[in-house]
Design a protein around this motif. Structure first.
Motif: not given
Length: 449
Positions: A106-124
């Motif tokens: 689940v973590a791998v899949v969500v990380t992949a989707v998150w990275t594809a959708v969210d282009r922000r460079s950081s999340s302070a």
């Protein structure tokens, strides 16, 4: 203002993260977030003083909510039974390993989707909340396990029956448990380190130090779990990894101080809110949660100490190890032959309603011991069965008890449907070297016996 309370000015304003850092952060949020939420003992630790009260009432928290998933994945993917055994305290069950696999996928899949959708460079801001979440989860486990040793109940001293057990018959896990339990000061120091680490994690200024102490402590715990085959390898390894994740943003500073011998910049902690008052309120809420966890863990272990392991715990009315001096069946005294399967060598009374008799060949047999209002002792065999459906066998012995002197015991009655008379004498517990050796500053020769 004290740096103990994060302010709006302490928000991380550094340049954006590189793609590897950004992906690793998102994976850690998914993986460790699910890990901490789905393993029930971690959220329960955060409940502090309320956890004990909630566990006493039936509800969804008393069952494994992930059982349907792990059961299906275990059968479909690995071909194994992955249902959680509720009657087991082991943390490395098949169900837990399958759950870790599910969390990883689940973590791998969500990380992949998150990275594809969210282009922000950081999340302070997310980093601030996730760091706080991990600090609380790690602190809860460190404080809980720490109090279990600080009030020495996790690894109690040897029971009376264990004093008679040959060393070679012990499992590696029993060797570790009894070795630590034989020295309460040593166990309490180990627990004190864990409690201190947990409390340090709760304060922003000392959180890095708390993570360092937790890392060292969990490294030692993981090493013993691996080398003595303790069934908590998954938990200890993940607590160690959580410590590493908390320290990851500060590795450069730590290297400057401890390796390069250089000065480092002051620690800048991302704040939870842009409002100073909200950050101050959040700080005191965290402190309150920490105090609740510490009090809850301490109170739980104090109750266990009083009821199970401390000097004031309930004991059998015949507490002690009793040596058989004469053993008669059908009016005939049986000689103490190691080949005799009927004669007893010793009888041990420790906890109420429990006893252990030792056969002539050294085998220790635990039994139920019920003292009836008539003064008779009823012994019943212990049958291995699930705790949810215990089976009680008919008693194999019904014996009257007489105690001519405090250190003499006479049992008369029926043993396996045959008349029996057993004469016993209590052994001085301080005759065991493990109990009488004590501490010595001066030793001209090592004492290994």
């Amino acid at each position: 203002m004290s740096t103990d309370v994060p302010t709006a000015e302490t928000v991380d304003t550094r340049e954006g993260w590189n793609p590897l850092t950004r992906t690793a952060f998102r994976f850690c949020v998914c993986y460790f977030g699910l890990f901490c939420l789905l393993l029930p003992y971690i959220p329960f630790a955060l409940l502090g003083i309320f956890g004990r009260w909630i566990r006493e009432y039936p509800g969804p928290w008393n069952m494994a909510l992930t059982d349907p998933v792990t059961d299906w994945v275990g059968r479909t993917v690995f071909g194994v039974d992955a249902r959680l055994h509720q009657d087991s305290g082991a943390g490395d069950q098949t169900a837990t390993w399958v759950l870790m696999f599910c969390i990883l996928v689940v973590a791998v899949v969500v990380t992949a989707v998150w990275t594809a959708v969210d282009r922000r460079s950081s999340s302070a801001r997310l980093l601030a909340w996730f760091t706080l979440f991990l600090r609380l989860c790690l602190a809860g486990q460190m404080v809980g396990f720490g109090f279990a040793k600080l009030i020495p109940t996790q690894m109690p001293g040897p029971s009376l029956a264990q004093l008679l057990q040959p060393y070679g018959d012990l499992s590696p896990a029993s060797v570790l448990w009894l070795q630590i339990g034989s020295s309460y000061p040593y166990e309490m120091v180990l627990g004190g380190v864990e409690v201190v680490a947990g409390l340090l994690l709760l304060v922003p200024r000392t959180a890095v130090l708390g993570a360092v102490v937790s890392l060292a402590s969990m490294a030692q715990v993981l090493l013993t779990n691996m080398t003595f085959d303790i069934p908590e390898k998954l938990l200890s390894s993940h607590l160690l990894l959580i410590s590493v994740v908390l320290l990851a943003p500060h590795l450069g500073r730590l290297a400057n101080v401890f390796v390069r011998q250089r000065s480092c910049e002051p620690l800048r902690t991302p704040s939870l809110f842009s409002d100073v008052r909200k950050n101050r309120l959040a700080f005191w809420i965290v402190v309150a949660i920490g105090l609740s966890m510490a009090f809850g863990s301490g109170y739980d272990r104090w109750v266990v100490w009083q009821e199970q392991y401390g000097p004031a715990r309930p004991k059998s009315v015949f507490y002690g190890i009793w040596e058989v001096r004469d053993f008669s069946i059908d009016g005939q005294s049986l000689p103490p032959l190691t080949t005799d399967e009927n004669r007893w060598h010793r009888l041990v009374f420790d906890a109420p309603e429990q006893a252990t008799y030792q056969r002539m060949n050294g085998e220790l047999v635990p039994v139920h011991a019920d003292f009836l209002p008539t003064g008779q002792l009823e012994l019943t065999a212990v049958v291995d069965s699930p705790r949810e459906n215990p089976r009680r066998q008919p008693p194999f012995a019904m014996l009257s008890t007489e105690r001519p002197t405090p250190d003499q015991l006479l049992l008369r009655g029926n043993l396996h449907d045959r008349p029996a008379v057993i004469t016993l004498e209590r052994i001085d517990l301080n005759s065991f070297t493990l109990r009488n050796r004590g501490f010595h500053w001066i030793q001209d020769y090592p004492y290994f016996r």
